[in-house]
Structures are given as structure tokens and as C-alpha cells.
Write a protein that holds these residues in place. Structure first.
Motif, PDB file in Angstrom:
ATOM      1  N   ARG A  94      -2.970  -3.431  -2.867  1.00 34.77           N
ATOM      2  CA  ARG A  94      -3.563  -2.198  -3.387  1.00 34.77           C
ATOM      3  C   ARG A  94      -2.576  -1.034  -3.405  1.00 34.77           C
ATOM      4  O   ARG A  94      -2.922   0.067  -3.810  1.00 34.77           O
ATOM      5  N   LEU A  95      -1.351  -1.275  -2.980  1.00 36.11           N
ATOM      6  CA  LEU A  95      -0.355  -0.206  -2.927  1.00 36.11           C
ATOM      7  C   LEU A  95       0.086   0.175  -4.343  1.00 36.11           C
ATOM      8  O   LEU A  95       0.594  -0.652  -5.102  1.00 36.11           O
ATOM      9  N   THR A  96      -0.111   1.456  -4.701  1.00 36.86           N
ATOM     10  CA  THR A  96       0.285   1.931  -6.028  1.00 36.86           C
ATOM     11  C   THR A  96       1.128   3.206  -5.969  1.00 36.86           C
ATOM     12  O   THR A  96       1.686   3.606  -6.988  1.00 36.86           O
ATOM     13  N   GLU A  97       1.239   3.838  -4.800  1.00 30.20           N
ATOM     14  CA  GLU A  97       1.953   5.106  -4.711  1.00 30.20           C
ATOM     15  C   GLU A  97       2.893   5.095  -3.506  1.00 30.20           C
ATOM     16  O   GLU A  97       2.484   4.762  -2.397  1.00 30.20           O
ATOM     17  N   VAL A  98       4.167   5.471  -3.722  1.00 37.33           N
ATOM     18  CA  VAL A  98       5.134   5.539  -2.630  1.00 37.33           C
ATOM     19  C   VAL A  98       5.902   6.844  -2.707  1.00 37.33           C
ATOM     20  O   VAL A  98       6.120   7.400  -3.797  1.00 37.33           O
ATOM     21  N   LYS A  99       6.316   7.316  -1.541  1.00 37.03           N
ATOM     22  CA  LYS A  99       7.189   8.483  -1.430  1.00 37.03           C
ATOM     23  C   LYS A  99       8.393   8.062  -0.605  1.00 37.03           C
ATOM     24  O   LYS A  99       8.258   7.706   0.566  1.00 37.03           O
ATOM     25  N   LEU A 100       9.566   8.084  -1.224  1.00 37.41           N
ATOM     26  CA  LEU A 100      10.802   7.666  -0.570  1.00 37.41           C
ATOM     27  C   LEU A 100      11.713   8.880  -0.466  1.00 37.41           C
ATOM     28  O   LEU A 100      12.287   9.316  -1.458  1.00 37.41           O
ATOM     29  N   MET A 101      11.854   9.426   0.722  1.00 37.71           N
ATOM     30  CA  MET A 101      12.663  10.618   0.939  1.00 37.71           C
ATOM     31  C   MET A 101      13.783  10.295   1.925  1.00 37.71           C
ATOM     32  O   MET A 101      13.554   9.792   3.015  1.00 37.71           O
ATOM     33  N   GLY A 102      15.010  10.582   1.510  1.00 37.86           N
ATOM     34  CA  GLY A 102      16.146  10.305   2.373  1.00 37.86           C
ATOM     35  C   GLY A 102      16.470   8.833   2.477  1.00 37.86           C
ATOM     36  O   GLY A 102      17.115   8.403   3.432  1.00 37.86           O
ATOM     37  N   ILE A 103      16.017   8.048   1.507  1.00 35.40           N
ATOM     38  CA  ILE A 103      16.281   6.613   1.510  1.00 35.40           C
ATOM     39  C   ILE A 103      17.223   6.317   0.356  1.00 35.40           C
ATOM     40  O   ILE A 103      16.841   6.400  -0.809  1.00 35.40           O
ATOM     41  N   TYR A 104      18.446   5.981   0.680  1.00 35.49           N
ATOM     42  CA  TYR A 104      19.475   5.861  -0.344  1.00 35.49           C
ATOM     43  C   TYR A 104      19.827   4.420  -0.681  1.00 35.49           C
ATOM     44  O   TYR A 104      20.755   4.175  -1.426  1.00 35.49           O
ATOM     45  N   ARG A 105      19.076   3.459  -0.120  1.00 36.85           N
ATOM     46  CA  ARG A 105      19.293   2.062  -0.449  1.00 36.85           C
ATOM     47  C   ARG A 105      17.944   1.362  -0.592  1.00 36.85           C
ATOM     48  O   ARG A 105      17.577   0.541   0.243  1.00 36.85           O
ATOM     49  N   PRO A 106      17.157   1.676  -1.630  1.00 37.29           N
ATOM     50  CA  PRO A 106      15.826   1.069  -1.752  1.00 37.29           C
ATOM     51  C   PRO A 106      15.883  -0.443  -1.945  1.00 37.29           C
ATOM     52  O   PRO A 106      14.885  -1.130  -1.765  1.00 37.29           O
ATOM     53  N   VAL A 107      17.061  -0.962  -2.304  1.00 35.17           N
ATOM     54  CA  VAL A 107      17.186  -2.400  -2.471  1.00 35.17           C
ATOM     55  C   VAL A 107      16.940  -3.133  -1.161  1.00 35.17           C
ATOM     56  O   VAL A 107      16.627  -4.318  -1.132  1.00 35.17           O
TER      57      VAL A 107
END
Length: 311
Positions: free
Chosen positions: A30-43
Motif C-alpha cells: 500500500r506504500l505510495t508516498e515517500v520522502k527521502l531527505m539527505g539520502i544520496y544513494r537511493p539505489v
């Protein structure tokens, strides 16, 4: 770390630099929204990219990665306004996405806030992305101002480059744009006019120029007057003009603009009725000082007067 989070809809991550792989939300249907702050390697994060619809980021390189992997993304918020307060990013641009040139067919909403310290990233982002499904674009600029002649020349060159890049972006991505909000615009009304001609479907326009460089005058207002042979934005229903120096000084061209969009010439069958007008002025006078607009109010036009904060 592995987790089965069947009910999770929104996830906020602020890890800083990640070493190794984090298998977070590997199963989150059910996850549809993310907030990625200060994350420089999402891989290094295991997320169900294909099902994401909304994303908030603070890094352009990560934005390229997300746009390339989250094919069903509907809304992207890119906030670089506080980037200078954080630690320096490792590696530099292009280390994550060697080929950042991205065409995303589903993104409808793009919201952007920029620090002037990263104006080159602003240019590069607009140069690298094509968003043909875009319907809503909101950008808040933050450019410096200087009295030093050399610095002013350098800043002017940066703004000219941004103008050229935005013209290409509007041409390729804004044909179906419906809502546009540009705050503290660092380029001229002539440049804005060039961009707006690529967005004939626009129904809502909200603008404020950076008053240290430019302000709104009859130049733009005359281009929005649909009684003129060449005019912009025939579908416009809501107009917000912010950072005005003096409403009285633009009363005549503004009145003509309103009249052309309220008392519509029958030959202009493509022109929509202007329904909402917001006027923001640093030195606002009582509404009684603007009698030229009262007739339009009595005819149903919703006019809002606001006191602005100068830039």
C-alpha cells in the motif's frame, strides 16, 4: 533490515549517507508516498518504486534516479531551499545517474524550491527532464542580488542561461499545463511571455517577480488582453499578480485585461471567463481607491486584495 508493512502508505526517510544495502519496505503493497531527505544513494534502498505516486526529495541527482525508476510517479516535490545547511554531498552530480536525461510520461505535478547557491542544478534539471504529462508546475526561485558590477554581470549571465533552459522546458513539457505558480522570478516579463506561449491550456497563473530585478507592468498585462490581435492564455480563469509596486499605476491596462476576459467578444469563442483575480501589493490602499474594478466585482468577478512582503 527487512519488513513486511502491509498497511504502510507513507514513508519518511532521513538517513544521511547510507553504506551497504537497506532492504526496507521490500513488501509494502500500500506504500505510495515517500520522502527521502539527505539520502544520496537511493539505489541502496529496497523500495517498491513502480507503485510510488508521490515523492519529496532534496537532491537533483536522486530526482533523476527516482524519475527513471518510479514510472507511475504522479507528484514530485524537489526542495533545495535548505541544502546549504546540510553536509556536502559525496561524489557530485552524475555519480548516481550517468545518463540523467529523463522522459517521464506520467508526472502531473512538479513543485520546486531552490537556493541560489544551486542555480546551476536548477538549469541542469530543467535541461535534462521532459515531462509531457505535466499539469501543475510551481517554482520558487532564490537568486542573489549584488551592487558589485562584476557580480551583477555574472548573475545576469546565470539568469540568461536559466531563461534559455526554461524556454526549452516549456516547449517540450508544458503544452498541457493547467496551473503555473512562479514566485520571485529572476528573469524579465519578456522572457516569461516567451515561455507562456507554449502553455495555451493554462487556466491558473500565479506570479511574482523578484522586485530587486523586475516588477509587473503593462508589458505582461497587454499580452494577456484577449482583445489584442496576439494574446496569451485564452483558457485563463484565475490570475494572481503579486509583488505589485502600485495597483493604481497599472489600473488602465489591468482594467482592459479584465474587461476583455469578462465582456468576451463573441468571436473569441475559445476564451474562458476570468473568475478570480488576486492583487498583492506592498503598499495596499483601501479597496475604495480602486473604483475601476468595482463594476467587475458587481458582475461576479472575485477580486482579493493582499498585502505582500517585499523581496
Amino acid at each position: 533490515m527487512k519488513a513486511r508493512l502491509q498497511s504502510l502508505k507513507r514513508l519518511d526517510l532521513s538517513f544521511g549517507y547510507i553504506t551497504g544495502t537497506v532492504n526496507f519496505c521490500e513488501v509494502a503493497p500500500r506504500l505510495t508516498e515517500v520522502k527521502l531527505m539527505g539520502i544520496y544513494r537511493p539505489v541502496t534502498i529496497s523500495l517498491p518504486w513502480e507503485q510510488l505516486r508521490v515523492c519529496t526529495l532534496d537532491d537533483t541527482e536522486v530526482a533523476f534516479y527516482v524519475l527513471q525508476h518510479a514510472k507511475n510517479l504522479w507528484r514530485l516535490h524537489l526542495d533545495l531551499s535548505n541544502l546549504s545547511e546540510g553536509p556536502p554531498r559525496p561524489g557530485g552530480l552524475m555519480t548516481l545517474s550517468p545518463n540523467p536525461f529523463t522522459r517521464h510520461l506520467g508526472l502531473n505535478v512538479l513543485i520546486m524550491e531552490w537556493s541560489f547557491m544551486d542555480h546551476w542544478e536548477l538549469n541542469f534539471f530543467f535541461f535534462s527532464v521532459t515531462l509531457p504529462a505535466l499539469r501543475i508546475l510551481k517554482v520558487r526561485f532564490d537568486y542573489p542580488y549584488s551592487t558589485d558590477i562584476d557580480e551583477r554581470a555574472s548573475i545576469a549571465d546565470d539568469r540568461d542561461e536559466l531563461d534559455d533552459t526554461l524556454r526549452k522546458f516549456f516547449q517540450q513539457s508544458c503544452a498541457h499545463l493547467e496551473t503555473l505558480e512562479l514566485i520571485d522570478i529572476p528573469f524579465s516579463q519578456f522572457a516569461l511571455i516567451r515561455h507562456l506561449k507554449y502553455s495555451p491550456s493554462l487556466s491558473s497563473l500565479d506570479i511574482r517577480f523578484d522586485s530587486r530585478w523586475y516588477t509587473i507592468d503593462k508589458t505582461l498585462l497587454c499580452e494577456l488582453d484577449v482583445n489584442r490581435p496576439w494574446h496569451l492564455l485564452p483558457r485563463l480563469r484565475s490570475l494572481s499578480l503579486r509583488g505589485l509596486v502600485n495597483i493604481v499605476s497599472i489600473g488602465e491596462p489591468l482594467g482592459a485585461l479584465i474587461a476583455s476576459r469578462r465582456h468576451i467578444n463573441p468571436e473569441h469563442h475559445e476564451v474562458a471567463l476570468l473568475e478570480n483575480l488576486t492583487l498583492e501589493c506592498d503598499f495596499l490602499q483601501p479597496e475604495s481607491e480602486y473604483p475601476q474594478f468595482q463594476q467587475f466585482v458587481s458582475e461576479g468577478l472575485n477580486i482579493t486584495y493582499e498585502t505582500g512582503v517585499g523581496t
